[in-house]
Design a protein around this motif. Structure first.
Motif, PDB file in Angstrom:
ATOM      1  N   CYS A 274      26.758  52.528  62.718  1.00 12.54           N
ATOM      2  CA  CYS A 274      26.705  53.985  62.898  1.00 12.54           C
ATOM      3  C   CYS A 274      25.728  54.688  61.956  1.00 12.54           C
ATOM      4  O   CYS A 274      25.181  55.717  62.279  1.00 12.54           O
ATOM      5  CB  CYS A 274      28.098  54.586  62.687  1.00 12.54           C
ATOM      6  N   ARG A 275      25.532  54.155  60.762  1.00 14.43           N
ATOM      7  CA  ARG A 275      24.692  54.755  59.708  1.00 14.43           C
ATOM      8  C   ARG A 275      25.176  56.145  59.318  1.00 14.43           C
ATOM      9  O   ARG A 275      24.416  56.972  58.836  1.00 14.43           O
ATOM     10  CB  ARG A 275      23.215  54.798  60.137  1.00 14.43           C
ATOM     11  N   GLY A 277      28.556  56.411  57.800  1.00 14.12           N
ATOM     12  CA  GLY A 277      29.742  56.262  56.947  1.00 14.12           C
ATOM     13  C   GLY A 277      31.035  56.192  57.729  1.00 14.12           C
ATOM     14  O   GLY A 277      32.111  56.372  57.163  1.00 14.12           O
ATOM     15  N   HIS A 278      30.958  55.921  59.041  1.00  9.38           N
ATOM     16  CA  HIS A 278      32.172  55.898  59.871  1.00  9.38           C
ATOM     17  C   HIS A 278      32.713  54.499  60.115  1.00  9.38           C
ATOM     18  O   HIS A 278      33.898  54.325  60.280  1.00  9.38           O
ATOM     19  CB  HIS A 278      31.897  56.481  61.269  1.00  9.38           C
ATOM     20  N   GLY A 280      31.863  51.090  58.783  1.00 12.48           N
ATOM     21  CA  GLY A 280      32.047  50.011  57.807  1.00 12.48           C
ATOM     22  C   GLY A 280      31.177  48.788  58.053  1.00 12.48           C
ATOM     23  O   GLY A 280      31.232  47.830  57.283  1.00 12.48           O
ATOM     24  N   ALA A 281      30.362  48.794  59.111  1.00 11.49           N
ATOM     25  CA  ALA A 281      29.559  47.601  59.422  1.00 11.49           C
ATOM     26  C   ALA A 281      28.561  47.263  58.312  1.00 11.49           C
ATOM     27  O   ALA A 281      28.147  46.111  58.174  1.00 11.49           O
ATOM     28  CB  ALA A 281      28.794  47.819  60.727  1.00 11.49           C
ATOM     29  N   CYS A 282      28.172  48.242  57.516  1.00 11.35           N
ATOM     30  CA  CYS A 282      27.150  48.022  56.488  1.00 11.35           C
ATOM     31  C   CYS A 282      27.743  47.685  55.115  1.00 11.35           C
ATOM     32  O   CYS A 282      27.006  47.614  54.136  1.00 11.35           O
ATOM     33  CB  CYS A 282      26.280  49.267  56.356  1.00 11.35           C
ATOM     34  N   LEU A 310      29.355  51.312  50.941  1.00 10.97           N
ATOM     35  CA  LEU A 310      28.649  51.416  52.223  1.00 10.97           C
ATOM     36  C   LEU A 310      27.156  51.541  51.945  1.00 10.97           C
ATOM     37  O   LEU A 310      26.712  52.535  51.349  1.00 10.97           O
ATOM     38  CB  LEU A 310      29.127  52.650  52.995  1.00 10.97           C
ATOM     39  N   CYS A 312      24.792  52.260  53.934  1.00 12.06           N
ATOM     40  CA  CYS A 312      24.127  53.367  54.644  1.00 12.06           C
ATOM     41  C   CYS A 312      24.314  54.700  53.944  1.00 12.06           C
ATOM     42  O   CYS A 312      23.622  55.661  54.260  1.00 12.06           O
ATOM     43  CB  CYS A 312      24.598  53.457  56.091  1.00 12.06           C
TER      44      CYS A 312
HETATM   45 FE1  FES Z   1      28.597  52.466  59.738  1.00  9.59          FE
HETATM   46 FE2  FES Z   1      27.416  52.273  57.314  1.00  9.59          FE
HETATM   47  S1  FES Z   1      26.662  51.611  59.225  1.00  9.59           S
HETATM   48  S2  FES Z   1      29.406  52.944  57.776  1.00  9.59           S
END
Ligand code: FES
Length: 326
Positions: A274-275, A277-278, A280-282, A310, A312
């Motif tokens: 998502c980039r 902060g929603h 958590g993938a990063c 995070l 991002c």
């Molecule tokens: Fe989703 Fe960072 S890419 S929280």
């Protein structure tokens, strides 16, 4: 993964804002499909490498064939000034495909848009999509320093004229009324306090807009905020050491850049989605140093206790930062 796209045209929107129009080749059409209000990430040269910067799309997928981003010069902002000074038609730029969550759930819902300066950019895409492809009505409150700095003034006037009561535009010019005022904004917004609000602009504008929406009685869960303001004064130049894919890299981390953008800018392949902060993938783990997270809607205290952050959302807060994806 980044792609090189050709700049088809550069449009000087105001003395300090340029739009770049990209033609997407058919082979990349699916990857560069987007929703109104999303952004593109542009790799901008920096110290022999590159830094990634996010710019909202001012085009609409429903009315425009090409993708358009609009970039306003930020004082001392290296990336925005480089784009406005150097990018000309015919050049190719390295981009990440569209991303972002600043997009209405339905084009049939009424919505409020509060924009400060270049914060109108994602709003323009949203307005054009709602008017062309939905049935919602849009109330826009748009703040600028003076008349010369109003981006898309003619286009907004033309849309308001063409769509009658489906688009209401209220301009707020500091030169005439002073800095944006939460009480005055609240009076404008109160009759519309049961619809979703989208806010985009520099940090001081966002603070006033949030205050105004609260005063007007708009529920917090209805307020959506987009922030790309480079927070240079809140972070510092640093060196980032990152362990990824079995290797350790030392990267320059310019003040105001997000950690994820630095890692992507170095040509590495970190995980992300998502980039914003929603999702958590990063997430990755801190080994050394200090960062601030601009937004966090996913990590809990126990994650922080284990060192997770995070990428991002991370800005440097110490001159050496070391992180690992293991
Ligand atoms: Fe989703 Fe960072 S890419 S929280």
């Amino acid at each position: 993964m980044t792609h090189r796209l050709r700049v088809a045209e550069v449009v000087a929107e105001t003395p300090d804002a340029h739009s770049l129009i990209f033609t997407v080749p058919p082979t990349l059409a699916a990857e560069f499909a987007y929703r109104p209000g999303q952004y593109l990430t542009v790799m901008v040269p920096h110290n022999g490498g590159s830094v990634a910067r996010c710019y909202s799309l001012s085009s609409s997928p429903h009315t425009d064939t090409d993708l358009k981003i609009t970039v306003k010069r930020v004082r001392d902002g290296q990336a925005s000034n480089w784009i406005c000074d150097h990018v000309v038609a015919g050049e190719t730029l390295e981009l990440l495909p569209p991303a972002g969550e600043f997009t209405p759930a339905s084009l049939d819902d009424d919505l409020l848009l509060l924009a400060g300066g270049s914060g109108i950019t994602p709003g323009m895409g949203i307005i054009k999509s709602v008017l062309a492809h939905g049935s919602g009505r849009v109330t826009l409150v748009y703040a600028n320093r003076d008349e010369q700095s109003v981006i898309f003034a003619a286009e907004l006037a033309e849309l308001a004229e063409r769509h009658g009561d489906r688009l209401t535009v209220t301009h707020w010019l500091d030169s005439e009324r002073g800095a944006p005022d939460a009480t005055a904004f609240a009076a404008l917004l109160k009759p519309k306090n049961r619809i979703d609000a989208y806010v985009c602009g520099p940090e001081p504008f966002v603070a006033v807009a949030r205050d105004a929406l609260q005063k007007a009685g708009v529920a917090p869960e209805r307020v959506h905020v987009e922030r790309f303001e480079v927070e240079q004064e809140k972070s510092m130049d640093a060196t980032l050491e990152v362990e990824i894919d079995g290797q350790t890299h030392r990267l320059p981390w310019p003040a105001g850049s997000r950690m994820l953008d630095v890692i992507i800018g170095a040509g590495l392949n970190p995980p992300f989605s998502c980039r914003q902060g929603h999702c958590g993938a990063c997430a990755l783990r801190m080994l050394r140093g200090k960062v601030d997270l601009v937004n966090n809607e996913v990590l809990e205290q126990e994650d922080f206790d284990e060192g997770y952050i995070l990428a991002c959302q991370a800005l440097a807060r110490s001159d050496e930062v070391s992180v690992t994806y293991y």
